[in-house]
Scaffold this active site. Sequence first.
Site, PDB file in Angstrom:
ATOM      1  N   ASP A   1       5.022   3.036  -7.726  1.00  0.00           N
ATOM      2  CA  ASP A   1       4.721   2.879  -9.094  1.00  0.00           C
ATOM      3  C   ASP A   1       5.286   1.760 -10.052  1.00  0.00           C
ATOM      4  O   ASP A   1       6.476   1.786 -10.520  1.00  0.00           O
ATOM      5  CB  ASP A   1       4.656   4.155  -9.879  1.00  0.00           C
ATOM      6  CG  ASP A   1       4.200   4.168 -11.276  1.00  0.00           C
ATOM      7  OD1 ASP A   1       3.553   3.318 -11.731  1.00  0.00           O
ATOM      8  OD2 ASP A   1       3.893   5.337 -11.679  1.00  0.00           O
TER       9      ASP A   1
ATOM     10  N   ASP B   1      -0.235  -2.225 -12.826  1.00  0.00           N
ATOM     11  CA  ASP B   1       0.245  -0.933 -12.752  1.00  0.00           C
ATOM     12  C   ASP B   1      -0.164  -0.346 -11.452  1.00  0.00           C
ATOM     13  O   ASP B   1      -1.238  -0.221 -11.328  1.00  0.00           O
ATOM     14  CB  ASP B   1      -0.068  -0.149 -13.900  1.00  0.00           C
ATOM     15  CG  ASP B   1       0.566   1.140 -13.786  1.00  0.00           C
ATOM     16  OD1 ASP B   1       1.255   1.446 -12.800  1.00  0.00           O
ATOM     17  OD2 ASP B   1       0.468   2.204 -14.749  1.00  0.00           O
TER      18      ASP B   1
END
Length: 444
Positions: free
Chosen positions: A63, A284
Site C-alpha cells: 500500500d 495509490d
Amino acid sequence: MDWVLVLLCLLSLVARAAAVVLPLRLQEVPPPAKNTVRFRRNVSLTVPVSVGTPPQNVTMVLDTGSELSWLLCNATTITSSSSSSPFNASASWTYRAVPCSSPDCQWRGRDLPVWPTCAPDSTSCRVSLSYADASSADGLLAADTFALAGAAAPAHALLFGCITSYYSSSSTTGNFSDDATTGLLGMNRGALSLVTQTGTRHFAYCIAPGDAPGLLVLGDGDGYAAPRPLSYTPLVEVSLPLPYFDRAAYSVQLDGIRVGGTRLPIPKSALAPDHTGAGQTMLDSGTQFTFLLADAYAALKREFANQTRALLADEPGFAFQGAFDACFRATEARMAVLLATGTLPEVGLVLRGGAEVVVGGDRLLHAVPGERRRRGAEGEEEEEAVWCLTFGSAEAAGVEAYVIGHHHQQDVWVDYDLRNGRVGFAPARCDLVATQRLGATTGA
C-alpha cells in the site's frame, strides 16, 4: 539509546544494497454490497514477507497510500477467517513491544488519528490506525526484523503495528477483509513507512492482470533493470502544511484527461490543489480503481457516453459501490468483440512533464458481479451484463483528491525515483517481466 534505534543503526539499508526483487500478485476478496463504497482492499496487491527470528512467512498488502505497516498478531481478538496464520509475536526472540518511555511512542504518523497511548495497567505503547474506507486497527507499537525476499535477504528492524483489534465498515463480522493476508506493508513517504525506515530511495513495481505474477523491486543496485524509455512526472512538493494535502503521499500533477483523441474541457484550476490542499492527485497501490473530483468526473462521463452511444446501452440510475455510476449494458459476447477490436475509446490521464497513464481494453469497464438484465421478446431473450466505467466519484468515496488506483497501473512499469523526486511510467508485459526476473524459484 533506545534498543530499536540501535538495531536500525546497525543494519545496512536496502537502497545501498543490491536490488531486492519480490513477486507481486493481485488478490481478490469477496465483493461488498453494491451500494457500499469500498475505497480499499476489495482487490489487493500482495507480497511475501518473512518476519521475526526464526522467520515466519506472512503475506502483506502493498500500500503506497499508507504509512505504518501492521500485522495481525496471535493475540488478536478478531475471529478471522484468514487462511494465513497471524504473526506469532511470542515465538520471535527479536520481537519487542515499544515501551511507553521510548521516543518512538511520542511519534504521530500520518495514519495515526490520535497520539500513541499507554493504558494505566501497561508499559507498552498502543497505536490506533484509520483509513479512508473507514476501516481501523488497534494494537501495540512494536519492532521486529523484516526480510522482504525470504530468509536469504538482509533483515531490517522495523517499527510496525502488532494489531489486536481490526474493524472494517464493509464487513458484517468485523474480520480482516482479505482471506489470504496477514497485514499491510506501508510504502508511502511518511516517517514510519517501510520506505523511510529502510532508507529506500528507489523502488518500482509492475502489476500483471488476473492471476499472472507481477513484480516489486526495492533499491536500484545490482539486479535493477527498468524497461526503456520511461516517461517521468515530478512529485509535487508543498512546503507549507495544508489541512487537506497529504504530504506523505506520492502526489503528482494531473494536467488533463482525454477520451480517445478528445481532450476534456476541464479548467486547470479544477485539476490542481486549492489553498487548503484539497484536489491533489495521488498514486495509490492500496486503491483498486481511480477516483476523480466532480468537474473532471462529470466531463469524463459525458464524453465517454457520447463516444460510445452507438456501442453500449446506458444503465441509468445504477451505481456500483455507490461511486461508479457511469454504467452500461452489453452481452459478454458483445463486450468481447468491442475489446478485441479496440473499438472503445481509451482514457488518458495526462501528467505534468508529458507522462500519461493510459487506460483501455478490459481495464476500462468492470463487469458488476451478479448484475444481469434480460432483454428482447419472449423466446428471443438474451442476458446482458452491467458494465461500469472504472472511474468513480471521489466525493462519493469520501475523499477530496484524485486517486489513481492499481487497476489502472496494470501492465505498466511504475518507477518511484525518490532521489530525484519523480515517478516514471513505461508500458510493459508485467507477467513476462516477472517470469524473466523471478524465475522458477518463486513459483511464478
